[in-house]
Motif scaffolding. Sequence first.
Motif, PDB file in Angstrom:
ATOM      1  N   ALA A 144       0.885  -1.241   0.060  1.00 23.95           N
ATOM      2  CA  ALA A 144      -0.035   0.167   0.027  1.00 23.95           C
ATOM      3  C   ALA A 144       0.990   1.064  -0.150  1.00 23.95           C
ATOM      4  O   ALA A 144       0.706   2.211  -0.676  1.00 23.95           O
ATOM      5  N   ARG A 145       2.039   1.275   0.925  1.00 23.76           N
ATOM      6  CA  ARG A 145       2.959   2.591   0.775  1.00 23.76           C
ATOM      7  C   ARG A 145       3.260   2.576  -0.534  1.00 23.76           C
ATOM      8  O   ARG A 145       3.557   3.679  -1.231  1.00 23.76           O
ATOM      9  N   SER A 146       3.793   1.485  -1.169  1.00 20.82           N
ATOM     10  CA  SER A 146       4.454   1.944  -2.588  1.00 20.82           C
ATOM     11  C   SER A 146       3.512   2.232  -3.573  1.00 20.82           C
ATOM     12  O   SER A 146       3.656   3.015  -4.337  1.00 20.82           O
ATOM     13  N   GLU A 147       2.169   1.533  -3.486  1.00 26.98           N
ATOM     14  CA  GLU A 147       1.213   2.040  -4.443  1.00 26.98           C
ATOM     15  C   GLU A 147       0.837   3.570  -4.204  1.00 26.98           C
ATOM     16  O   GLU A 147       0.124   4.225  -4.978  1.00 26.98           O
ATOM     17  N   SER A 148       0.849   4.165  -2.893  1.00 23.80           N
ATOM     18  CA  SER A 148       0.558   5.402  -2.681  1.00 23.80           C
ATOM     19  C   SER A 148       1.337   6.434  -3.303  1.00 23.80           C
ATOM     20  O   SER A 148       0.999   7.593  -3.343  1.00 23.80           O
ATOM     21  N   MET A 149       2.483   5.812  -3.546  1.00 22.18           N
ATOM     22  CA  MET A 149       3.526   7.007  -4.215  1.00 22.18           C
ATOM     23  C   MET A 149       3.142   7.016  -5.513  1.00 22.18           C
ATOM     24  O   MET A 149       3.313   8.096  -6.461  1.00 22.18           O
ATOM     25  N   LYS A 150       2.169   6.191  -6.258  1.00 20.46           N
ATOM     26  CA  LYS A 150       1.821   6.213  -7.714  1.00 20.46           C
ATOM     27  C   LYS A 150       0.432   6.621  -7.594  1.00 20.46           C
ATOM     28  O   LYS A 150      -0.216   7.176  -8.678  1.00 20.46           O
ATOM     29  N   GLU A 151      -0.614   6.117  -6.950  1.00 19.20           N
ATOM     30  CA  GLU A 151      -1.784   6.522  -6.906  1.00 19.20           C
ATOM     31  C   GLU A 151      -2.334   6.777  -5.569  1.00 19.20           C
ATOM     32  O   GLU A 151      -1.783   6.502  -4.542  1.00 19.20           O
ATOM     33  N   ALA A 152      -3.945   7.015  -5.325  1.00 15.88           N
ATOM     34  CA  ALA A 152      -4.436   6.881  -4.041  1.00 15.88           C
ATOM     35  C   ALA A 152      -4.879   5.781  -3.562  1.00 15.88           C
ATOM     36  O   ALA A 152      -5.154   4.771  -4.495  1.00 15.88           O
ATOM     37  N   VAL A 153      -4.393   5.553  -2.386  1.00 18.22           N
ATOM     38  CA  VAL A 153      -4.924   4.439  -1.533  1.00 18.22           C
ATOM     39  C   VAL A 153      -5.719   4.582  -0.440  1.00 18.22           C
ATOM     40  O   VAL A 153      -5.431   5.440   0.289  1.00 18.22           O
ATOM     41  N   VAL A 154      -6.850   4.095  -0.558  1.00 17.59           N
ATOM     42  CA  VAL A 154      -7.835   4.260   0.462  1.00 17.59           C
ATOM     43  C   VAL A 154      -7.572   3.462   1.668  1.00 17.59           C
ATOM     44  O   VAL A 154      -7.574   2.227   1.741  1.00 17.59           O
ATOM     45  N   ALA A 155      -7.549   3.976   3.038  1.00 14.49           N
ATOM     46  CA  ALA A 155      -7.203   3.206   4.087  1.00 14.49           C
ATOM     47  C   ALA A 155      -8.244   3.466   5.053  1.00 14.49           C
ATOM     48  O   ALA A 155      -9.010   4.302   4.885  1.00 14.49           O
ATOM     49  N   GLY A 156      -8.093   2.845   6.255  1.00  9.32           N
ATOM     50  CA  GLY A 156      -9.215   3.147   7.187  1.00  9.32           C
ATOM     51  C   GLY A 156      -8.867   2.708   8.493  1.00  9.32           C
ATOM     52  O   GLY A 156      -8.166   1.730   8.559  1.00  9.32           O
ATOM     53  N   ILE A 157      -9.344   3.172   9.746  1.00  9.53           N
ATOM     54  CA  ILE A 157      -9.081   2.657  10.930  1.00  9.53           C
ATOM     55  C   ILE A 157     -10.711   2.443  11.396  1.00  9.53           C
ATOM     56  O   ILE A 157     -11.742   3.026  11.098  1.00  9.53           O
ATOM     57  N   ASP A 158     -10.929   1.466  12.306  1.00  6.03           N
ATOM     58  CA  ASP A 158     -12.154   0.995  12.986  1.00  6.03           C
ATOM     59  C   ASP A 158     -12.839   2.217  13.761  1.00  6.03           C
ATOM     60  O   ASP A 158     -12.169   3.119  14.383  1.00  6.03           O
ATOM     61  N   ALA A 159     -14.116   2.271  13.373  1.00 10.55           N
ATOM     62  CA  ALA A 159     -14.947   3.540  14.067  1.00 10.55           C
ATOM     63  C   ALA A 159     -14.745   3.479  15.689  1.00 10.55           C
ATOM     64  O   ALA A 159     -15.140   4.455  16.374  1.00 10.55           O
ATOM     65  N   SER A 160     -14.297   2.164  16.139  1.00  8.47           N
ATOM     66  CA  SER A 160     -14.283   2.297  17.502  1.00  8.47           C
ATOM     67  C   SER A 160     -13.041   2.943  18.253  1.00  8.47           C
ATOM     68  O   SER A 160     -12.927   3.244  19.313  1.00  8.47           O
ATOM     69  N   VAL A 161     -11.883   2.975  17.365  1.00  9.94           N
ATOM     70  CA  VAL A 161     -10.823   3.710  17.488  1.00  9.94           C
ATOM     71  C   VAL A 161     -10.948   5.113  17.973  1.00  9.94           C
ATOM     72  O   VAL A 161     -11.575   5.724  17.237  1.00  9.94           O
ATOM     73  N   ALA A 162     -10.516   5.393  19.341  1.00 11.09           N
ATOM     74  CA  ALA A 162     -11.062   6.677  19.629  1.00 11.09           C
ATOM     75  C   ALA A 162      -9.877   7.491  20.619  1.00 11.09           C
ATOM     76  O   ALA A 162      -8.988   6.527  21.002  1.00 11.09           O
ATOM     77  N   GLY A 163     -10.114   8.693  20.688  1.00 14.69           N
ATOM     78  CA  GLY A 163      -9.110   9.442  21.619  1.00 14.69           C
ATOM     79  C   GLY A 163      -7.642   9.607  21.292  1.00 14.69           C
ATOM     80  O   GLY A 163      -7.393   9.343  20.053  1.00 14.69           O
ATOM     81  N   ALA A 164      -6.666   9.357  21.986  1.00  9.28           N
ATOM     82  CA  ALA A 164      -5.394   9.020  21.738  1.00  9.28           C
ATOM     83  C   ALA A 164      -4.788   8.059  20.895  1.00  9.28           C
ATOM     84  O   ALA A 164      -3.699   7.988  20.640  1.00  9.28           O
ATOM     85  N   ASP A 165      -5.618   7.073  20.738  1.00 12.77           N
ATOM     86  CA  ASP A 165      -5.194   5.803  19.932  1.00 12.77           C
ATOM     87  C   ASP A 165      -5.589   6.312  18.519  1.00 12.77           C
ATOM     88  O   ASP A 165      -5.073   5.585  17.511  1.00 12.77           O
TER      89      ASP A 165
END
Length: 515
Positions: free
Chosen positions: A368-389
């Motif tokens: 994904a890191r390599s592809e992000s240099m050439k194009e947009a890579v959609v990532a995500g984090i779980d909706a439950s991740v909150a605050g300082a995390d």
Amino acid sequence: MSKYYIWSVCLFCLLTLTAEAQNSRKRVVDCPGFVTANTAAIEIRKIILTDEQTQVDAVMYGDPGTPAVISSETCLNTDKGAVRLREAGVVSIDGITEPELIPESGRLNVVLSFAPVPSDVHEVDFVEPETGWRIWGIQLSRKEPYVYVPAFLTMDKPVRDNELPEPGFSVGKSIVNGYMLGYEPDMELSAFVEFSDGIFPTPWKENVHVHQDGSFHFEADLLQPTLAVLHVNEASQCVMLVPGEEFTMYVSLPRLSMSASRLLKSHYRKRQKAWFDGAAELINTEMASGRNSPALKAYQVVENGLMHNEAIADKVKADVELVRPVCERLANTASLTSDDRKQLEKVQIGEIRDYILLKEKDMRVSVARSESMKEAVVAGIDASVAGADILPAIISSQKGHAVLIDFWATWCGPCKKSMKAIQPLKKNLEGKDVVYVYITGPSSPEHLWKADLAEMTGVHYRLTENQWKYLCAAYGITAIPAYLVISHDGKLQRRYVGFPGVDELQKELLRALGE
């Protein structure tokens, strides 16, 4: 006393003084020490310094029959300027004359004559620009380049209970922090760590970036305590890596480099080349001395006994045979198929299965890191991740890279204008360990957000309302565009509200890389 006698004495004194003066202008340095070299094709056997010239007796190595040619631009760099090549014996300058060939022995003694080096110069760099050969820190006044080794490293320490790693499978990350003692920013270092795990088809190889202050950092996911090799230019050093543990190593760059030299290795092979603080300290310190390591032998005896225990030996053998085809496909495709996952369910030793799943996750991040240099890579984090995390969840996979986080929205005209302005920055930093992360919130409609990504290379996150609000409040994002610069060690380095300009961002990103 006769006049003849007085005249004879005067003449003798004059000749003696003349001879001493001539000798004082001649200095011979045999097998000079050096800090590091990016080639093993040439080594310096002797340097003779006089007022008339600097003679360098060198040895060229290569395949038999290879022409011995050197560039006319070859020089000795000093802190007072470059000293140019004048003449060369045996070797041909620029190939103008017919060159000698490397003999069957694979080595050829050559003599190079340079302009005289100033008498108050104590070290030089050898530079051959055509081939790119460089030898840094060649010593003219001392045998070995001086490096500062912190006193606490050389003191006798009590043996701790955890000096020897616990044998057996244990999945975890080994973290190594280090310093190249004697390193200067103008030196070119090619550094990487390499190790095998016994189940993937080829060794793992991780590049190691050495920062301007000589510090470096690398991490490796392991299945068990593992012997790895740290390669630095032409030299290498074995290190024991332990899953779930961390240590710091201090490498004497000159000693490590000279231990790989054909001319100097007999002297430096058994000198201490690195010092350690942390996990497997005893084993690593002994291996860095170039001598047999009793601690390593003791560990291997226990490890071999464990792995030959019939209670687990058959399980290990069966599991390894089962997963090797899976690992081979994973190494080629960076992903597991549903059939591969079914095979992993049959594995009897859970650590082996966990290790392979961990490696797949690492590969996905790398791709994904390599592809992000050439194009947009959609990532995500779980909706439950909150605050300082939240921020650690976004940047944890980018450890070792500088990260530019761009807060934006689809409706923000200045944001899009700034993104276009950053394109030259991305081109300037192409090939460097920089990751571009774009964060937006629910005020950017999903269909418009996805449509905009077509022209935006990088890693993209669309956060929940609470995640977006927390990050903005926690990091003082009062308007957009806004930017966070994260350094290679995962620490927040700089915050900007509003576009600070390409030059400013580039300066901070280079600083975040340690350059």
